[in-house]
Design a protein around this motif. Sequence first.
Motif, PDB file in Angstrom:
ATOM      1  N   HIS A   1      -3.632   6.803  -3.011  1.00 45.80           N
ATOM      2  CA  HIS A   1      -4.007   7.739  -1.961  1.00 45.80           C
ATOM      3  C   HIS A   1      -2.804   8.512  -1.435  1.00 45.80           C
ATOM      4  CE1 HIS A   1      -7.310   9.281   0.276  1.00 45.80           C
ATOM      5  NE2 HIS A   1      -6.758   9.063   1.441  1.00 45.80           N
ATOM      6  N   ALA A   2      -1.615   7.930  -1.558  1.00 47.04           N
ATOM      7  CA  ALA A   2      -0.415   8.629  -1.082  1.00 47.04           C
ATOM      8  C   ALA A   2      -0.202   9.933  -1.839  1.00 47.04           C
ATOM      9  CB  ALA A   2       0.808   7.728  -1.222  1.00 47.04           C
ATOM     10  N   ALA A   3      -0.767  10.051  -3.030  1.00 42.43           N
ATOM     11  CA  ALA A   3      -0.652  11.305  -3.767  1.00 42.43           C
ATOM     12  C   ALA A   3      -1.194  12.456  -2.925  1.00 42.43           C
ATOM     13  CB  ALA A   3      -1.394  11.222  -5.099  1.00 42.43           C
TER      14      ALA A   3
ATOM     15  N   GLY B   1     -10.165  13.701  -9.272  1.00 45.34           N
ATOM     16  CA  GLY B   1     -11.392  12.967  -8.975  1.00 45.34           C
ATOM     17  C   GLY B   1     -12.429  13.114 -10.079  1.00 45.34           C
ATOM     18  N   TRP B   2     -12.457  14.268 -10.723  1.00 45.67           N
ATOM     19  CA  TRP B   2     -13.412  14.501 -11.802  1.00 45.67           C
ATOM     20  C   TRP B   2     -13.364  13.363 -12.822  1.00 45.67           C
ATOM     21  CZ3 TRP B   2     -17.424  17.515 -12.779  1.00 45.67           C
ATOM     22  CH2 TRP B   2     -17.874  17.595 -14.100  1.00 45.67           C
ATOM     23  N   PHE B   3     -12.125  12.903 -13.123  1.00 47.85           N
ATOM     24  CA  PHE B   3     -11.960  11.805 -14.080  1.00 47.85           C
ATOM     25  C   PHE B   3     -12.103  10.459 -13.378  1.00 47.85           C
ATOM     26  CE2 PHE B   3      -9.504  15.427 -15.618  1.00 47.85           C
ATOM     27  CZ  PHE B   3     -10.097  15.622 -16.853  1.00 47.85           C
ATOM     28  N   ALA B   4     -11.499  10.355 -12.191  1.00 48.11           N
ATOM     29  CA  ALA B   4     -11.434   9.051 -11.515  1.00 48.11           C
ATOM     30  C   ALA B   4     -12.827   8.501 -11.212  1.00 48.11           C
ATOM     31  CB  ALA B   4     -10.624   9.176 -10.220  1.00 48.11           C
ATOM     32  N   VAL B   5     -13.768   9.360 -10.808  1.00 46.52           N
ATOM     33  CA  VAL B   5     -15.071   8.840 -10.369  1.00 46.52           C
ATOM     34  C   VAL B   5     -15.906   8.335 -11.549  1.00 46.52           C
ATOM     35  CG1 VAL B   5     -15.172  10.283  -8.328  1.00 46.52           C
ATOM     36  CG2 VAL B   5     -16.195  11.111 -10.451  1.00 46.52           C
ATOM     37  N   ARG B   6     -15.433   8.575 -12.753  1.00 49.56           N
ATOM     38  CA  ARG B   6     -16.166   8.040 -13.909  1.00 49.56           C
ATOM     39  C   ARG B   6     -15.706   6.625 -14.247  1.00 49.56           C
ATOM     40  NH1 ARG B   6     -16.977  13.142 -13.550  1.00 49.56           N
ATOM     41  NH2 ARG B   6     -18.848  14.042 -14.462  1.00 49.56           N
TER      42      ARG B   6
ATOM     43  N   MET C   1      -6.631   1.143 -11.223  1.00 49.34           N
ATOM     44  CA  MET C   1      -5.557   1.440 -12.170  1.00 49.34           C
ATOM     45  C   MET C   1      -5.410   2.949 -12.363  1.00 49.34           C
ATOM     46  SD  MET C   1      -3.983  -1.163 -13.135  1.00 49.34           S
ATOM     47  CE  MET C   1      -4.186  -1.994 -11.586  1.00 49.34           C
ATOM     48  N   PHE C   2      -6.535   3.641 -12.425  1.00 53.93           N
ATOM     49  CA  PHE C   2      -6.510   5.079 -12.642  1.00 53.93           C
ATOM     50  C   PHE C   2      -5.820   5.783 -11.479  1.00 53.93           C
ATOM     51  CE2 PHE C   2      -8.064   9.366 -12.995  1.00 53.93           C
ATOM     52  CZ  PHE C   2      -8.127   9.566 -14.362  1.00 53.93           C
ATOM     53  N   THR C   3      -6.171   5.382 -10.248  1.00 54.46           N
ATOM     54  CA  THR C   3      -5.562   6.024  -9.086  1.00 54.46           C
ATOM     55  C   THR C   3      -4.071   5.678  -8.989  1.00 54.46           C
ATOM     56  OG1 THR C   3      -6.389   4.192  -7.748  1.00 54.46           O
ATOM     57  CG2 THR C   3      -7.666   6.223  -7.719  1.00 54.46           C
ATOM     58  N   LEU C   4      -3.724   4.453  -9.404  1.00 60.15           N
ATOM     59  CA  LEU C   4      -2.307   4.070  -9.444  1.00 60.15           C
ATOM     60  C   LEU C   4      -1.558   5.010 -10.380  1.00 60.15           C
ATOM     61  CD1 LEU C   4      -0.098   1.944  -8.718  1.00 60.15           C
ATOM     62  CD2 LEU C   4      -0.791   0.695 -10.755  1.00 60.15           C
ATOM     63  N   ALA C   5      -2.168   5.271 -11.549  1.00 60.15           N
ATOM     64  CA  ALA C   5      -1.538   6.156 -12.534  1.00 60.15           C
ATOM     65  C   ALA C   5      -1.403   7.573 -11.984  1.00 60.15           C
ATOM     66  CB  ALA C   5      -2.359   6.161 -13.823  1.00 60.15           C
ATOM     67  N   ILE C   6      -2.426   8.061 -11.308  1.00 63.19           N
ATOM     68  CA  ILE C   6      -2.370   9.413 -10.738  1.00 63.19           C
ATOM     69  C   ILE C   6      -1.218   9.511  -9.742  1.00 63.19           C
ATOM     70  CG2 ILE C   6      -3.551  11.018  -9.186  1.00 63.19           C
ATOM     71  CD1 ILE C   6      -6.172  10.140 -10.514  1.00 63.19           C
ATOM     72  N   GLY C   7      -1.085   8.480  -8.903  1.00 59.76           N
ATOM     73  CA  GLY C   7       0.004   8.462  -7.925  1.00 59.76           C
ATOM     74  C   GLY C   7       1.357   8.529  -8.609  1.00 59.76           C
ATOM     75  N   GLU C   8       1.520   7.738  -9.680  1.00 60.32           N
ATOM     76  CA  GLU C   8       2.811   7.703 -10.373  1.00 60.32           C
ATOM     77  C   GLU C   8       3.091   9.027 -11.083  1.00 60.32           C
ATOM     78  OE1 GLU C   8       5.227   5.315  -9.896  1.00 60.32           O
ATOM     79  OE2 GLU C   8       3.692   5.046  -8.369  1.00 60.32           O
ATOM     80  N   ILE C   9       2.031   9.627 -11.647  1.00 56.14           N
ATOM     81  CA  ILE C   9       2.201  10.935 -12.292  1.00 56.14           C
ATOM     82  C   ILE C   9       2.637  11.967 -11.246  1.00 56.14           C
ATOM     83  CG2 ILE C   9       0.967  12.841 -13.411  1.00 56.14           C
ATOM     84  CD1 ILE C   9      -0.746  10.654 -14.801  1.00 56.14           C
TER      85      ILE C   9
ATOM     86  N   HIS D   1       7.188   9.769  -0.884  1.00 54.88           N
ATOM     87  CA  HIS D   1       5.984   9.944  -0.065  1.00 54.88           C
ATOM     88  C   HIS D   1       4.713   9.835  -0.898  1.00 54.88           C
ATOM     89  CE1 HIS D   1       8.309  11.951   3.352  1.00 54.88           C
ATOM     90  NE2 HIS D   1       7.581  11.023   3.934  1.00 54.88           N
ATOM     91  N   LEU D   2       4.817  10.125  -2.205  1.00 55.95           N
ATOM     92  CA  LEU D   2       3.641  10.107  -3.076  1.00 55.95           C
ATOM     93  C   LEU D   2       3.441   8.748  -3.732  1.00 55.95           C
ATOM     94  CD1 LEU D   2       5.153  13.166  -4.610  1.00 55.95           C
ATOM     95  CD2 LEU D   2       2.722  13.354  -4.285  1.00 55.95           C
ATOM     96  N   GLY D   3       4.413   7.864  -3.567  1.00 58.28           N
ATOM     97  CA  GLY D   3       4.481   6.682  -4.426  1.00 58.28           C
ATOM     98  C   GLY D   3       3.580   5.537  -4.013  1.00 58.28           C
ATOM     99  N   VAL D   4       3.616   4.515  -4.858  1.00 57.89           N
ATOM    100  CA  VAL D   4       2.726   3.384  -4.675  1.00 57.89           C
ATOM    101  C   VAL D   4       3.059   2.622  -3.388  1.00 57.89           C
ATOM    102  CG1 VAL D   4       4.095   1.800  -6.084  1.00 57.89           C
ATOM    103  CG2 VAL D   4       1.644   1.443  -5.840  1.00 57.89           C
ATOM    104  N   GLY D   5       4.326   2.678  -2.972  1.00 56.02           N
ATOM    105  CA  GLY D   5       4.706   1.994  -1.739  1.00 56.02           C
ATOM    106  C   GLY D   5       3.917   2.506  -0.547  1.00 56.02           C
ATOM    107  N   VAL D   6       3.821   3.827  -0.438  1.00 57.04           N
ATOM    108  CA  VAL D   6       3.066   4.422   0.665  1.00 57.04           C
ATOM    109  C   VAL D   6       1.566   4.167   0.478  1.00 57.04           C
ATOM    110  CG1 VAL D   6       2.524   6.564   1.865  1.00 57.04           C
ATOM    111  CG2 VAL D   6       4.853   6.156   1.068  1.00 57.04           C
ATOM    112  N   SER D   7       1.104   4.229  -0.766  1.00 53.70           N
ATOM    113  CA  SER D   7      -0.317   3.944  -1.030  1.00 53.70           C
ATOM    114  C   SER D   7      -0.682   2.542  -0.572  1.00 53.70           C
ATOM    115  CB  SER D   7      -0.626   4.079  -2.523  1.00 53.70           C
ATOM    116  OG  SER D   7      -0.625   5.432  -2.905  1.00 53.70           O
ATOM    117  N   VAL D   8       0.208   1.593  -0.872  1.00 55.06           N
ATOM    118  CA  VAL D   8      -0.050   0.205  -0.465  1.00 55.06           C
ATOM    119  C   VAL D   8      -0.019   0.088   1.050  1.00 55.06           C
ATOM    120  CG1 VAL D   8       0.880  -2.144  -0.509  1.00 55.06           C
ATOM    121  CG2 VAL D   8       0.724  -0.826  -2.622  1.00 55.06           C
ATOM    122  N   LEU D   9       0.942   0.795   1.666  1.00 49.75           N
ATOM    123  CA  LEU D   9       1.023   0.775   3.133  1.00 49.75           C
ATOM    124  C   LEU D   9      -0.301   1.269   3.734  1.00 49.75           C
ATOM    125  CD1 LEU D   9       2.767   0.405   5.712  1.00 49.75           C
ATOM    126  CD2 LEU D   9       3.416   2.806   5.488  1.00 49.75           C
ATOM    127  N   LEU D  10      -0.835   2.363   3.181  1.00 49.86           N
ATOM    128  CA  LEU D  10      -2.112   2.891   3.676  1.00 49.86           C
ATOM    129  C   LEU D  10      -3.229   1.874   3.470  1.00 49.86           C
ATOM    130  CD1 LEU D  10      -1.929   6.600   2.418  1.00 49.86           C
ATOM    131  CD2 LEU D  10      -1.821   5.827   4.782  1.00 49.86           C
TER     132      LEU D  10
END
Lengths: 241, 306
Positions: free
Chosen positions: B52-54, B93-98, B106-114, B230-239
């Motif tokens: 989500h930090a993405a 989201g077009w891909f993620a919601v499938r 895992m998909f959202t983690l990858a999006i964040g890292e990308i 700010h986009l990374g997994v650390g912030v995503s986990v914090l959220l």
Amino acid sequence: MLVLREVTVRFGALAAVDRVSLSVEEGERRALIGPNGAGKSTVFAAVAGALRPVSGRIEFAGRDVTKLSEPRRARLGIGRTFQHSSLFTGLTCLENVALAVRARRGLGLRAWLPRGRRAEIEREAAGHLAATDVSPDGPAGALSHGQGRRLELAMALAARPRLLLLDEPAAGMSAAESAELASMLRALPPELTVMIVEHDLDLVFAVASRVTALAAGQVIADGTPAQVRASPEVQKAYLGT
Amino acid sequence: MRAILAAAVLAAMPFVLGAYQLSLLTGGLAYGLMAASLALLVGHAGLPSLGHAAFLGVGAYAAGLTAKHLSESAVVQLGAAVLAGVVFALVTGWFAVRTRGFFFLMFTLAIGEIAVQAATRSGRVTGGDNGLSGIPVSTLFGLETAMPYVVVFYWWALAVVAAGFAVLAAVRRGPLGAAIAGTRENEARMAAFGYSVPGVRLAAVTVAGAVCAAGGALVAQKDTFVAPTHLGVGVSVLLLVMVLLGGRDSLAGPALAAVGLIALRDVTSGALGDKWLLVEGALFVLCVYLLPEGLAGLWRKRARAA
């Protein structure tokens, strides 16, 4: 109204439905009967669009729907109930039905609705619940089994389908509940086409105008209830299980 | 009613708090909005996101770049951030919601890292590893010339956060919110009703993403700086911790947890430095064990008992 031509559905090597052809007229009450594993629910899933046939063709209201998705077919007027109660247990009974009403009116994805529209939807939903004798308040998860099955029916009817697929609507019901359901089904509007999969043969013969019998994925008999009951293949299939 | 009361109390904070605490509260509110937007996905839609930090980052970079190259108006920057959030949500989201459950995670983690990689590698635009610095201070309807900036900015942030909450609350209560909850509870039935399940989910991701991007814009405006972290997994986990601590199926709970965690981080990170993460981790473990429904669950339990 509904025509299946040589429809085959496979699960791996198993042809759960094997070149099934059948034709259902508008307003007909068609029962699908057969022993467990005959492919009745699979036929329903193929008609509703939850499963894709590997071959064959499905026409609904004169239109080839074989390749349409399940929501598309639902919007064209194919409604269904599920074999296992499939309610939104955390929502009230009214909200369970309102979801269907809003979908049919094309309002399902609106972020917001004016008060008048909301009241209209709730009235319509409450009407469907009254017709199936389910109280609108309280969570759907708190209903008894029989009430839950009736709520299922109300939800399917709220979508105002032209073809209604009832998958074992009386499953787990007592004899009294089942008789009550039969009178509810007989009271459905005559122009509504109904297909019913049911093990309770009393209910089948109380409701159905025609019966198709399946065994091992194939049609073994098709005709009036009396004809199908007299068919030697049907008797063999039932005695054989 | 409670929301109006909370807004009134918060609006009065500049008269109570000093500049430093006010600035801290501003950040807390921004994170509160972003946590609440994530709660819409995790709790309401049943889509646990680790990326989500993405959306925070996309909103922050969009606002920062707009500030540097286009307009110093805070409103224009906010608009740019929300627009970027919507586009990013629709594309990913077009891909993620499938996918769902673990695969969605895992998909959202990858999006964040990308997204982190994209921000790091396109240095000429984003400042790369060093982050986007030199963001000019935003103008706020000219009010900043009449009052201390920290106060004006606090009110601006509060207004954005309140508007974001209003959007989230309205969506949850309306037909779309019911459809989103419906796809969480029973996909097969929703499809049989005629709802496109991926479509409903994409709407949820888009609303959550747009609101989160608005929070990201506030972060960029407040700090006048955006970093790839700010986009990374650390912030995503914090959220995510904020959501779980506050309560998945609540808006106020995660927001409260966010303000609390931001304050706690401020207090502990001075003394502990990076070991602050240990505190965050311990809190996470504790709340999973002790508060499965979060602070909001605690509140509801008391309400039921009363």
